[in-house]
Design a protein around this motif. Structure first.
Motif, mmCIF file in Angstrom:
data_model
loop_
_atom_site.group_PDB
_atom_site.id
_atom_site.type_symbol
_atom_site.label_atom_id
_atom_site.label_comp_id
_atom_site.label_asym_id
_atom_site.label_seq_id
_atom_site.Cartn_x
_atom_site.Cartn_y
_atom_site.Cartn_z
ATOM 1 N N SER A 14 -6.611 -0.712 3.802
ATOM 2 C CA SER A 14 -6.846 -0.232 2.446
ATOM 3 C C SER A 14 -6.494 1.237 2.342
ATOM 4 O O SER A 14 -6.401 1.951 3.348
ATOM 5 C CB SER A 14 -8.312 -0.453 2.040
ATOM 6 O OG SER A 14 -9.168 0.335 2.826
ATOM 7 N N HIS A 16 -8.805 0.858 7.930
ATOM 8 C CA HIS A 16 -8.343 -0.453 8.386
ATOM 9 C C HIS A 16 -9.253 -0.964 9.490
ATOM 10 O O HIS A 16 -10.004 -0.209 10.107
ATOM 11 C CB HIS A 16 -6.882 -0.394 8.848
ATOM 12 C CG HIS A 16 -6.657 0.549 9.990
ATOM 13 N ND1 HIS A 16 -6.535 0.127 11.285
ATOM 14 C CD2 HIS A 16 -6.541 1.902 10.031
ATOM 15 C CE1 HIS A 16 -6.332 1.166 12.076
ATOM 16 N NE2 HIS A 16 -6.343 2.267 11.337
ATOM 17 N N LEU A 60 0.823 -1.206 0.000
ATOM 18 C CA LEU A 60 0.000 0.000 0.000
ATOM 19 C C LEU A 60 0.863 1.263 0.000
ATOM 20 O O LEU A 60 0.510 2.254 -0.662
ATOM 21 C CB LEU A 60 -0.961 0.005 1.183
ATOM 22 C CG LEU A 60 -2.016 -1.106 1.195
ATOM 23 C CD1 LEU A 60 -2.940 -0.940 2.396
ATOM 24 C CD2 LEU A 60 -2.800 -1.165 -0.097
ATOM 25 N N ILE A 101 -8.804 -9.483 -3.380
ATOM 26 C CA ILE A 101 -9.845 -8.956 -2.498
ATOM 27 C C ILE A 101 -11.032 -9.907 -2.475
ATOM 28 O O ILE A 101 -11.506 -10.300 -1.400
ATOM 29 C CB ILE A 101 -10.292 -7.545 -2.951
ATOM 30 C CG1 ILE A 101 -9.122 -6.569 -2.869
ATOM 31 C CG2 ILE A 101 -11.483 -7.065 -2.118
ATOM 32 C CD1 ILE A 101 -9.400 -5.216 -3.495
ATOM 33 N N MET A 105 -6.232 -2.919 -1.354
ATOM 34 C CA MET A 105 -6.569 -3.526 -0.065
ATOM 35 C C MET A 105 -5.719 -4.775 0.142
ATOM 36 O O MET A 105 -5.504 -5.543 -0.799
ATOM 37 C CB MET A 105 -8.062 -3.893 -0.066
ATOM 38 C CG MET A 105 -8.576 -4.506 1.200
ATOM 39 S SD MET A 105 -10.360 -4.835 1.100
ATOM 40 C CE MET A 105 -10.997 -3.312 1.756
ATOM 41 N N ASN A 127 -4.965 -6.602 -5.900
ATOM 42 C CA ASN A 127 -5.373 -5.894 -4.692
ATOM 43 C C ASN A 127 -6.154 -4.603 -4.980
ATOM 44 O O ASN A 127 -6.536 -3.902 -4.058
ATOM 45 C CB ASN A 127 -4.141 -5.520 -3.863
ATOM 46 C CG ASN A 127 -3.373 -6.731 -3.411
ATOM 47 O OD1 ASN A 127 -2.505 -7.215 -4.133
ATOM 48 N ND2 ASN A 127 -3.684 -7.244 -2.248
ATOM 49 N N TYR A 135 -7.917 -6.098 7.670
ATOM 50 C CA TYR A 135 -7.637 -5.498 6.368
ATOM 51 C C TYR A 135 -7.036 -4.119 6.565
ATOM 52 O O TYR A 135 -7.190 -3.478 7.604
ATOM 53 C CB TYR A 135 -8.902 -5.397 5.505
ATOM 54 C CG TYR A 135 -9.838 -4.304 5.953
ATOM 55 C CD1 TYR A 135 -9.774 -3.033 5.394
ATOM 56 C CD2 TYR A 135 -10.763 -4.538 6.963
ATOM 57 C CE1 TYR A 135 -10.618 -2.024 5.838
ATOM 58 C CE2 TYR A 135 -11.604 -3.534 7.400
ATOM 59 C CZ TYR A 135 -11.528 -2.279 6.832
ATOM 60 O OH TYR A 135 -12.353 -1.281 7.283
#
Length: 166
Positions: free
Chosen positions: A140, A125, A32, A87, A159, A65, A138
């Protein structure tokens, strides 16, 4: 809710969705962080990047993702136009074609409206409670896009998932 402060945590309380909002973008996932850096590189000094600025070949490592979201014409809702296989594999459903309102209810709509109105990325998150998978966490990032560098007319996000920790 305004996202204009440097750091905001917001716990969305809903049966549909619970997530912690982080405008400080304190991303834990290296994937990320790399995706946010890629987005920033496309933004340039003129403002927000456009969807056309992104090259799928350059984004190969992110594709599973990724998710793409577009505003619904004539409604204050947003539609998932693409959701990556990593995902869908983790959450157990492909919501491509569904609206944010259908999937996440009012808290999800508030999240996307805030990103749109503030023209700022956000980290979200928490746990995958909306799919009754509290054992799964998770993280994202949702990034605004604009064809004219000013008005948000797309979103791209990524994510990642992991085991939930206490």
């Amino acid at each position: 809710m305004k996202l204009g402060e440097a750091w905001i945590e917001h716990q969305a309380m809903s049966e549909e969705f619970r997530g912690i909002w982080d405008t400080g973008l304190k991303l834990e996932s290296p994937l990320l962080r790399a995706f946010l850096s890629y987005w920033r590189g496309k933004a340039g000094p003129e403002g927000l990047p456009a969807r056309s600025d992104f090259d799928p070949v350059e984004m190969k490592r992110f594709l599973g993702n990724l998710f793409l979201v577009v505003p619904e014409k004539g409604a204050d809702d947003f539609r998932y136009s693409l959701i990556g296989t990593k995902i869908t594999d983790h959450v157990g459903i492909d919501n491509t074609g569904r609206t944010v309102g259908d999937v996440f209810g009012k808290p999800g709509l508030e999240l996307y409206r805030s990103v749109r109105d503030e023209r700022r990325p956000i980290r979200v998150h928490g746990f995958v409670e909306w799919r009754q998978k509290e054992f799964l966490s998770y993280e994202s990032v949702i990034l605004p896009l604009s064809d004219d560098a000013v008005n948000v007319n797309h979103f791209v996000g990524a994510m990642v998932f992991g085991a939930a920790e206490d």
